[in-house]
Write a protein that holds these residues in place. Sequence first.
Motif, mmCIF file in Angstrom:
data_model
loop_
_atom_site.group_PDB
_atom_site.id
_atom_site.type_symbol
_atom_site.label_atom_id
_atom_site.label_comp_id
_atom_site.label_asym_id
_atom_site.label_seq_id
_atom_site.Cartn_x
_atom_site.Cartn_y
_atom_site.Cartn_z
ATOM 1 N N GLU A 62 0.762 -1.253 0.160
ATOM 2 C CA GLU A 62 -0.102 -0.183 0.128
ATOM 3 C C GLU A 62 0.904 1.317 -0.176
ATOM 4 O OE1 GLU A 62 -3.402 2.183 2.979
ATOM 5 O OE2 GLU A 62 -3.013 -0.030 3.014
ATOM 6 N N ARG A 63 1.866 1.132 0.921
ATOM 7 C CA ARG A 63 2.814 2.464 1.157
ATOM 8 C C ARG A 63 3.709 2.428 -0.450
ATOM 9 N NH1 ARG A 63 3.410 7.417 2.400
ATOM 10 N NH2 ARG A 63 5.565 8.050 2.753
ATOM 11 N N VAL A 64 3.871 1.707 -1.027
ATOM 12 C CA VAL A 64 4.504 1.796 -2.315
ATOM 13 C C VAL A 64 3.844 2.351 -3.422
ATOM 14 C CG1 VAL A 64 5.346 0.373 -4.538
ATOM 15 C CG2 VAL A 64 5.787 -0.489 -2.157
ATOM 16 N N PHE A 65 2.564 2.260 -3.435
ATOM 17 C CA PHE A 65 1.807 3.063 -4.397
ATOM 18 C C PHE A 65 1.148 4.366 -3.980
ATOM 19 C CE2 PHE A 65 0.490 -1.535 -5.432
ATOM 20 C CZ PHE A 65 1.011 -1.471 -7.018
ATOM 21 N N ALA A 100 13.251 1.951 -2.205
ATOM 22 C CA ALA A 100 12.694 0.836 -1.813
ATOM 23 C C ALA A 100 11.373 0.451 -2.796
ATOM 24 C CB ALA A 100 12.323 0.721 -0.416
ATOM 25 N N ALA A 101 10.684 1.561 -3.125
ATOM 26 C CA ALA A 101 9.474 1.400 -3.753
ATOM 27 C C ALA A 101 9.696 1.037 -5.211
ATOM 28 C CB ALA A 101 8.416 2.481 -3.689
ATOM 29 N N VAL A 102 10.766 1.704 -5.696
ATOM 30 C CA VAL A 102 11.428 1.328 -7.212
ATOM 31 C C VAL A 102 11.778 -0.040 -7.447
ATOM 32 C CG1 VAL A 102 12.744 1.869 -8.910
ATOM 33 C CG2 VAL A 102 11.575 3.816 -7.875
ATOM 34 N N GLN A 103 12.450 -0.555 -6.228
ATOM 35 C CA GLN A 103 13.164 -1.614 -6.283
ATOM 36 C C GLN A 103 12.092 -2.808 -5.943
ATOM 37 O OE1 GLN A 103 16.382 -1.861 -3.266
ATOM 38 N NE2 GLN A 103 17.690 -1.138 -4.751
ATOM 39 N N LYS A 122 14.169 -4.018 -10.012
ATOM 40 C CA LYS A 122 15.654 -3.509 -10.330
ATOM 41 C C LYS A 122 16.421 -2.893 -9.378
ATOM 42 C CE LYS A 122 14.239 -4.248 -14.674
ATOM 43 N NZ LYS A 122 14.663 -5.082 -15.433
ATOM 44 N N LYS A 123 17.622 -2.812 -9.413
ATOM 45 C CA LYS A 123 18.616 -2.386 -8.510
ATOM 46 C C LYS A 123 18.477 -0.956 -8.613
ATOM 47 C CE LYS A 123 22.944 -3.277 -5.976
ATOM 48 N NZ LYS A 123 22.903 -1.900 -5.454
ATOM 49 N N LEU A 147 14.365 0.020 -17.478
ATOM 50 C CA LEU A 147 13.051 -0.160 -17.264
ATOM 51 C C LEU A 147 12.460 -0.183 -18.883
ATOM 52 C CD1 LEU A 147 12.340 2.044 -14.449
ATOM 53 C CD2 LEU A 147 12.185 -0.269 -14.493
ATOM 54 N N GLU A 148 12.254 -1.453 -19.388
ATOM 55 C CA GLU A 148 11.674 -1.311 -20.588
ATOM 56 C C GLU A 148 10.334 -1.040 -20.562
ATOM 57 O OE1 GLU A 148 12.924 -4.330 -19.269
ATOM 58 O OE2 GLU A 148 14.962 -4.050 -20.127
#
Length: 98
Positions: free
Chosen positions: A4-7, A43-46, A51-52, A91-92
């Motif tokens: 939920e926090r990621v979004f 952390a959200a993007v990973q 991806k790193k 990020l394709e």
Amino acid sequence: MNQERVFKVLLGPHVTEKAAMAAERNQYVFKVAGDATKPEIKAAVQQLFGKKVDRVQVLNVKGKTKRTAHGTGQRKGYRKAYVTLAAGETLEDFSGAE
């Protein structure tokens, strides 16, 4: 970090000509929440893309001052993050519309 926090941290991609040029240098631009921190964005993007992330740069964009018939007004500002991925990562599927 829960899903939920990621979004709530990543609001969406910021699609501009400058962002397209940054994507060639392995940097991707996102609109983020006003209270998001660099570790949260990383952390959200990973977690979301798998991806790193090498580093995150965050900046606040102030809203423009505009004149109206009733005086001056202020547009809403926002916060954006330049996310640099590690070497060899891309990020394709990074083709979003605002």
